[in-house]
Motif scaffolding. Structure first.
Motif, short mmCIF file in Angstrom:
data_model
loop_
_atom_site.label_atom_id
_atom_site.label_comp_id
_atom_site.label_asym_id
_atom_site.label_seq_id
_atom_site.Cartn_x
_atom_site.Cartn_y
_atom_site.Cartn_z
N ARG A 278 21.47 58.45 50.47
CA ARG A 278 22.80 58.27 49.87
C ARG A 278 22.61 57.32 48.67
O ARG A 278 22.17 56.18 48.84
CB ARG A 278 23.75 57.63 50.88
CG ARG A 278 24.03 58.51 52.10
CD ARG A 278 24.66 57.71 53.21
NE ARG A 278 23.81 56.58 53.58
CZ ARG A 278 24.14 55.62 54.45
NH1 ARG A 278 25.32 55.66 55.03
NH2 ARG A 278 23.31 54.63 54.73
N VAL A 279 22.91 57.83 47.49
CA VAL A 279 22.63 57.08 46.26
C VAL A 279 23.94 56.89 45.48
O VAL A 279 24.75 57.81 45.40
CB VAL A 279 21.63 57.86 45.36
CG1 VAL A 279 21.26 57.04 44.12
CG2 VAL A 279 20.37 58.25 46.14
N ALA A 280 24.10 55.69 44.95
CA ALA A 280 25.22 55.46 44.01
C ALA A 280 24.65 55.28 42.62
O ALA A 280 23.62 54.62 42.45
CB ALA A 280 26.00 54.21 44.41
N VAL A 281 25.31 55.87 41.64
CA VAL A 281 24.92 55.67 40.23
C VAL A 281 26.10 55.01 39.53
O VAL A 281 27.22 55.55 39.55
CB VAL A 281 24.59 57.01 39.54
CG1 VAL A 281 24.25 56.78 38.06
CG2 VAL A 281 23.44 57.73 40.24
N ILE A 282 25.86 53.85 38.93
CA ILE A 282 26.93 53.19 38.16
C ILE A 282 26.70 53.49 36.69
O ILE A 282 25.63 53.21 36.15
CB ILE A 282 26.94 51.67 38.40
CG1 ILE A 282 27.13 51.37 39.89
CG2 ILE A 282 28.05 51.01 37.57
CD1 ILE A 282 27.13 49.88 40.23
N GLY A 283 27.70 54.08 36.04
CA GLY A 283 27.59 54.42 34.62
C GLY A 283 27.54 55.92 34.43
O GLY A 283 27.00 56.66 35.26
N GLY B 111 21.39 64.58 51.52
CA GLY B 111 21.72 63.34 50.83
C GLY B 111 23.05 63.44 50.11
O GLY B 111 23.77 64.44 50.23
N HIS B 112 23.38 62.37 49.34
CA HIS B 112 24.68 62.34 48.68
C HIS B 112 24.59 61.42 47.45
O HIS B 112 23.87 60.43 47.47
CB HIS B 112 25.75 61.81 49.64
CG HIS B 112 27.12 61.94 49.09
ND1 HIS B 112 27.87 63.10 49.21
CD2 HIS B 112 27.88 61.08 48.37
CE1 HIS B 112 29.03 62.94 48.59
NE2 HIS B 112 29.05 61.72 48.08
N VAL B 113 25.33 61.78 46.41
CA VAL B 113 25.38 60.91 45.22
C VAL B 113 26.84 60.56 44.93
O VAL B 113 27.68 61.45 44.80
CB VAL B 113 24.77 61.62 43.97
CG1 VAL B 113 24.78 60.66 42.77
CG2 VAL B 113 23.35 62.12 44.24
N ASP B 114 27.11 59.25 44.83
CA ASP B 114 28.41 58.78 44.33
C ASP B 114 28.20 58.34 42.89
O ASP B 114 27.35 57.48 42.62
CB ASP B 114 28.90 57.56 45.12
CG ASP B 114 29.29 57.92 46.54
OD1 ASP B 114 29.86 59.00 46.75
OD2 ASP B 114 28.99 57.11 47.44
N VAL B 115 28.98 58.91 41.97
CA VAL B 115 28.87 58.53 40.56
C VAL B 115 30.08 57.68 40.21
O VAL B 115 31.22 58.14 40.35
CB VAL B 115 28.82 59.79 39.66
CG1 VAL B 115 28.76 59.37 38.19
CG2 VAL B 115 27.63 60.67 40.01
#
Ligand code: N01
Length: 509
Positions: A180-185, A205-209
């Protein structure tokens, strides 16, 4: 073989100290050598040439300027694999150019500037580096506008327990599959890396942008060059130069829309809206990704993959402001907590307060950061600074572009710097610096021309603007105008002093 850095008790005397081995520093080295200015050293804090193209290795890193133009005019490459080259290919290109030009023996890697002070009596810059001392007649800084990552100041981010890294310092040791990944920007870097990340984390998995401001994003007109095209570039005289000129003319044709007629950029907005509509059907998501400012105010991005990635099942676009980061989650202002394993910050770079400026102390004992801190970055012709004799800044204030290739600007500046070095040698000058009047007049003219641009009138907050609200980053005109301004070294705009100590003739080839 390149030299390894080694601490030295005595300063090494050099005519020119080039800082940085990216596109700018490498061009300076090659052109100094061609001009017979052979007494120079290039120091580089990284372990190889290539600058940003060596450091930025995030998945999906590619150039958003066509490589026919994003390359040196003196080193055309018939082998580009596609219109927009990937990072690895561009880095290999810089490496090959350096090898072919036989300048690598003058490069000292893993060496950073700690302090540089103008020594008026010696007419030299006394420079301490992590690899020893230099005493240089000139400093040619190619330290890069986008080299120092800007980390976001978010409550609790230092206490995050998982893996955290900046897009420009990608940690390839972290296995992202199923995470589970967060990307800021959501800037140029994020737009390239998120679609790759979405595939890498996979359906487990998962991505929060986390988006603060949406960007205008046009389709990427991508295609591979065929073997026939590459052969033709290699064999048909003038063909590749013509292809390059066509790209140049096409991009240059867009400049007036940015600088004088921003309303024309509505055409781009229509293209972008179509790009959104093609990939996203959910009206709520469409609204979230559609900007409310004029296209071009922030850098226009190009991607075919960004919107499909946001629409994918394993990606969420979060637009609520981030309130804090805990040990294992990002918490937004609405109180929602999203647990993650990895945090990627794609939050850009220190552009209007370049860190190298803190390390350079000029004639009056003040650092460049102090001087620029008072009223913003300024330089005569984007290259030389009053109070800082014999210092040349490549990709300096108001030289960056929103519409074309920075390599064109870099080559224009390098030509000017080499002309200045030749003039100093010819005229027996030990110190040159632009007069306060010349620099003020140049800056005033640039800022006047900035008024009608989309960067001023477009209704957005961008990293082009400094803390005073001035655009001290971009060149507000055509690139050929910039080149014309720098086509000859104009000694009449400079205070000059005769050499106080002789220059070794053997420094000249
Ligand atoms: O950085 P950026 P980048 N909380 O500064 C957001 C070049 N480049 O690395 O827009 C939340 O553009 C910020 O939001 P906002 C190119 O010149 C070239 O992506 O300020 N968000 C923004 O979305 C480019 O322009 C290529 O509201 C925060 C993002 O982070 C430049 O590099 C490829 C935040 C930063 O975007 C920089 O691009 C890649 C916070 N506290 C990059 N702070 C080529 O292909 C910032 N943000 C040539």
């Amino acid at each position: 073989m390149p030299k390894k850095s080694r601490p030295s008790p005595e300063p090494i005397l050099v005519d020119h100290l080039v800082v940085g081995a990216g596109f700018a520093g490498l061009a300076a080295a090659i052109k100094l050598q061609e001009a017979g200015e052979r007494d120079f050293v290039v120091i580089e804090k990284d372990s190889d040439v290539g600058g940003t193209w060596h450091i930025n290795t995030y998945p999906g890193a590619e150039c958003d300027v066509p490589s026919q133009l994003y390359s040196y005019s003196f080193a055309l490459n018939p082998d580009w694999s596609k219109v927009y080259s990937p990072q690895q290919e561009i880095w290999e290109y810089t490496r090959k150019v350096a090898e072919d030009a036989q300048v690598l023996d003058r490069f000292v890697f893993d060496t950073a500037v700690l302090d540089a002070r103008w020594d008026a009596s010696a007419q030299r810059w006394q420079v301490s580096t992590t690899g020893g001392q230099y005493a240089a007649r000139t400093i040619i800084s190619g330290s890069g506008g986008l080299s120092e990552p800007r980390l976001p100041e978010i409550d609790g981010i230092d206490g995050f327990q998982g893996e955290i890294f900046h897009s420009a310092r990608w940690n390839h040791d972290v296995d992202l599959a199923g995470k589970r990944v967060a990307v800021i920007g959501t800037g140029a870097s994020a737009v390239q890396l998120v679609p790759e990340l979405q595939k890498i984390v996979g359906h487990l998995g998962h991505v929060d942008v986390y988006q603060r401001t949406p960007n205008w994003i046009i389709p990427r007109n991508e295609r591979r060059f065929t073997a026939l095209e590459k052969a033709a570039f290699r064999r048909v005289p003038g063909l590749q130069r013509a292809a390059r000129a066509a790209v140049y003319a096409q991009l240059e044709g867009r400049a007036p829309a940015f600088t004088r007629f921003p309303q024309l950029l509505q055409v781009v907005e229509r293209q972008c809206r179509k790009n959104i509509a093609k990939a996203i059907s959910d009206p709520e998501l469409v609204a979230k990704v559609t900007p409310d400012y004029r296209a071009g105010c922030k850098r226009i991005l190009i991607s075919n993959a960004w919107y499909p990635a946001l629409a994918a099942d394993n990606v969420d676009l979060v637009t609520d402001p981030i309130a804090k980061v805990t040990g294992n989650a990002v918490v937004t202002a609405d109180g929602q907590e999203r647990e993650i394993d990895v945090l990627v910050v794609a939050t850009g770079f220190y552009v209007t307060e370049p860190p190298i400026a803190q390390h350079i102390t000029g004639r009056e004992g003040r650092t460049l950061a102090d001087v620029w801190g008072e009223a913003g970055m300024a330089a005569y012709k984007g290259t030389t600074m009053h109070g800082f004799p014999n210092l040349f800044q490549l990709v300096g204030p108001n030289t960056a572009l929103g519409h074309s290739s920075m390599i064109f600007i870099i080559e224009s500046q390098v030509r000017y710097v080499v002309e200045a070095a030749r003039a100093m040698r010819r005229e027996g000058l030990g110190a040159i610096e632009p007069t306060a009047e010349a620099q003020a007049a140049w800056t005033a003219e640039v800022q006047e021309r900035m008024k009608p641009t989309v960067w001023t009138t477009g209704g957005c907050a961008s990293w082009y603007l400094d803390k005073f609200g001035n655009n001290t980053t971009l060149w507000p005109g055509q690139t050929f105008t910039f080149r014309r301004h720098l086509s000859k070294f104009d000694a009449e705009a400079y205070d000059v002093a005769a050499l106080s100590t002789p220059v070794a003739e053997e420094a000249l080839a």
